[in-house]
Design a protein around this motif. Structure first.
Motif, PDB file in Angstrom:
ATOM      1  N   UNK A 128       0.825  -1.201   0.000  1.00 19.55           N
ATOM      2  CA  UNK A 128       0.000   0.000   0.000  1.00 19.55           C
ATOM      3  C   UNK A 128       0.863   1.256   0.000  1.00 19.55           C
ATOM      4  N   UNK A 129       0.567   2.162  -0.911  1.00 18.39           N
ATOM      5  CA  UNK A 129       1.211   3.475  -0.938  1.00 18.39           C
ATOM      6  C   UNK A 129       0.375   4.408  -0.071  1.00 18.39           C
ATOM      7  N   UNK A 130       1.013   5.007   0.928  1.00 15.50           N
ATOM      8  CA  UNK A 130       0.313   5.888   1.841  1.00 15.50           C
ATOM      9  C   UNK A 130       0.431   7.343   1.402  1.00 15.50           C
ATOM     10  N   UNK A 131      -0.428   8.186   1.951  1.00 17.98           N
ATOM     11  CA  UNK A 131      -0.423   9.600   1.596  1.00 17.98           C
ATOM     12  C   UNK A 131       0.830  10.322   2.079  1.00 17.98           C
ATOM     13  N   UNK A 132       1.578   9.715   2.973  1.00 17.08           N
ATOM     14  CA  UNK A 132       2.851  10.282   3.412  1.00 17.08           C
ATOM     15  C   UNK A 132       3.981  10.021   2.431  1.00 17.08           C
ATOM     16  N   UNK A 133       3.745   9.190   1.441  1.00 14.88           N
ATOM     17  CA  UNK A 133       4.778   8.795   0.489  1.00 14.88           C
ATOM     18  C   UNK A 133       5.217   9.991  -0.358  1.00 14.88           C
ATOM     19  N   UNK A 134       6.513  10.123  -0.571  1.00 12.67           N
ATOM     20  CA  UNK A 134       7.032  11.234  -1.369  1.00 12.67           C
ATOM     21  C   UNK A 134       6.503  11.221  -2.802  1.00 12.67           C
ATOM     22  N   UNK A 135       6.142  10.055  -3.293  1.00 11.06           N
ATOM     23  CA  UNK A 135       5.593   9.987  -4.663  1.00 11.06           C
ATOM     24  C   UNK A 135       4.269  10.742  -4.762  1.00 11.06           C
ATOM     25  N   UNK A 136       3.509  10.786  -3.673  1.00 10.41           N
ATOM     26  CA  UNK A 136       2.258  11.542  -3.669  1.00 10.41           C
ATOM     27  C   UNK A 136       2.554  13.038  -3.563  1.00 10.41           C
ATOM     28  N   UNK A 137       3.453  13.403  -2.670  1.00 13.64           N
ATOM     29  CA  UNK A 137       3.782  14.816  -2.468  1.00 13.64           C
ATOM     30  C   UNK A 137       4.382  15.448  -3.720  1.00 13.64           C
ATOM     31  N   UNK A 138       5.080  14.664  -4.530  1.00 11.03           N
ATOM     32  CA  UNK A 138       5.722  15.216  -5.737  1.00 11.03           C
ATOM     33  C   UNK A 138       4.732  15.529  -6.848  1.00 11.03           C
ATOM     34  N   UNK A 139       3.536  14.996  -6.786  1.00 10.37           N
ATOM     35  CA  UNK A 139       2.543  15.257  -7.833  1.00 10.37           C
ATOM     36  C   UNK A 139       2.032  16.692  -7.685  1.00 10.37           C
ATOM     37  N   UNK A 140       2.110  17.506  -8.733  1.00  5.89           N
ATOM     38  CA  UNK A 140       1.607  18.882  -8.621  1.00  5.89           C
ATOM     39  C   UNK A 140       0.086  18.913  -8.633  1.00  5.89           C
ATOM     40  N   UNK A 141      -0.462  19.970  -8.065  1.00  2.62           N
ATOM     41  CA  UNK A 141      -1.906  20.212  -8.130  1.00  2.62           C
ATOM     42  C   UNK A 141      -2.121  21.451  -8.991  1.00  2.62           C
ATOM     43  N   UNK A 147       5.028   9.854  11.432  1.00  2.00           N
ATOM     44  CA  UNK A 147       4.390  10.517  10.287  1.00  2.00           C
ATOM     45  C   UNK A 147       3.777   9.483   9.347  1.00  2.00           C
ATOM     46  N   UNK A 148       4.517   8.417   9.094  1.00  2.00           N
ATOM     47  CA  UNK A 148       4.016   7.348   8.221  1.00  2.00           C
ATOM     48  C   UNK A 148       2.825   6.645   8.857  1.00  2.00           C
ATOM     49  N   UNK A 149       2.944   6.299  10.137  1.00  2.00           N
ATOM     50  CA  UNK A 149       1.842   5.635  10.830  1.00  2.00           C
ATOM     51  C   UNK A 149       0.589   6.506  10.844  1.00  2.00           C
ATOM     52  N   UNK A 150       0.758   7.785  11.104  1.00  4.72           N
ATOM     53  CA  UNK A 150      -0.394   8.681  11.168  1.00  4.72           C
ATOM     54  C   UNK A 150      -1.117   8.753   9.835  1.00  4.72           C
TER      55      UNK A 150
END
Length: 209
Positions: A2-15, A95-98
């Motif tokens: 499972x990829x979590x919302x804390x994953x850097x791959x999610x943060x790197x996606x621009x909005x 941070x990951x657990x949260x």
């Protein structure tokens, strides 16, 4: 895995903010707890998913758009709880657990008006989905995870029905929370292989009555 919302791959996606307004789900005929707002395309997709359900069963949205301040309070509160449960845990690990239960503010789908926390209701009330909405992994012994097996056969069947109609309408699930479905946010962009999210924080957006 499972990829979590804390994953850097999610943060790197621009909005890339589309400017799409927030919509009161009541105007789309969706049952809600209080007044709940989501982006217009999310509302339209939820309305479509609702029509896919068998007679006598409806979607019921408990929460849609959420202020940044509320998101931060929820995150901070759960993180503090985890720090009490796991003395000495590192900042990165907590941070990951949260993020299994509440998204970091900077990528939070609810803050973007892109997510809905929802369940199924029948003629006699809520259906069995295995846990209450917002049951933490600790409270539910991880039964809040969508793919959890330690739930009743009825709950598994109902989760499958929920997934069938919402996936068909274009929404994606956050797999650590069976109730959380989104469209147009960074997590959706990651799962659906889009280069950017459609929505950023909802501050200063217009609202359609």
């Amino acid at each position: 895995m499972t990829v979590l919302l804390s994953d850097e791959r999610i943060a790197r996606i621009p909005a890339i903010e589309s400017g799409e307004p927030l919509v009161d789900l009541f105007t789309r005929g969706i049952a809600t707890t209080g007044r709940q707002f989501v982006r217009e395309s999310v509302a339209d997709r939820l309305a479509v998913a609702d029509t896919f359900l068998p007679a006598g069963i409806r979607l019921h949205v408990v929460e849609g758009s959420r202020p940044i301040e509320t998101q931060q309070e929820i995150y901070d509160g759960y993180r503090a709880e985890l720090e009490r449960l796991h003395p000495g845990i590192s900042a990165d690990d907590v941070h990951i657990l949260a993020s299994r239960f509440v998204s970091p503010v900077e990528v939070a789908p609810h803050v973007a008006g892109a997510a809905a926390d929802l369940t199924l209701v029948g003629t006699h009330g809520p259906l069995d989905l295995g846990t209450p909405i917002d049951a933490t992994p600790e409270q539910s012994n991880s039964a809040c995870f969508f793919a959890a097996t330690d739930i009743t056969r009825e709950a598994r069947t109902n989760r499958a029905l929920l997934a069938d109609v919402l996936t068909a309408a274009g929404l994606v699930n956050y797999p650590t929370e069976w109730w959380h479905w989104s469209y147009g946010d960074r997590y959706w962009a990651y799962l659906e292989h889009h280069p950017a999210a459609l929505y950023g924080p909802t501050s200063n957006l217009s609202t359609l009555a």
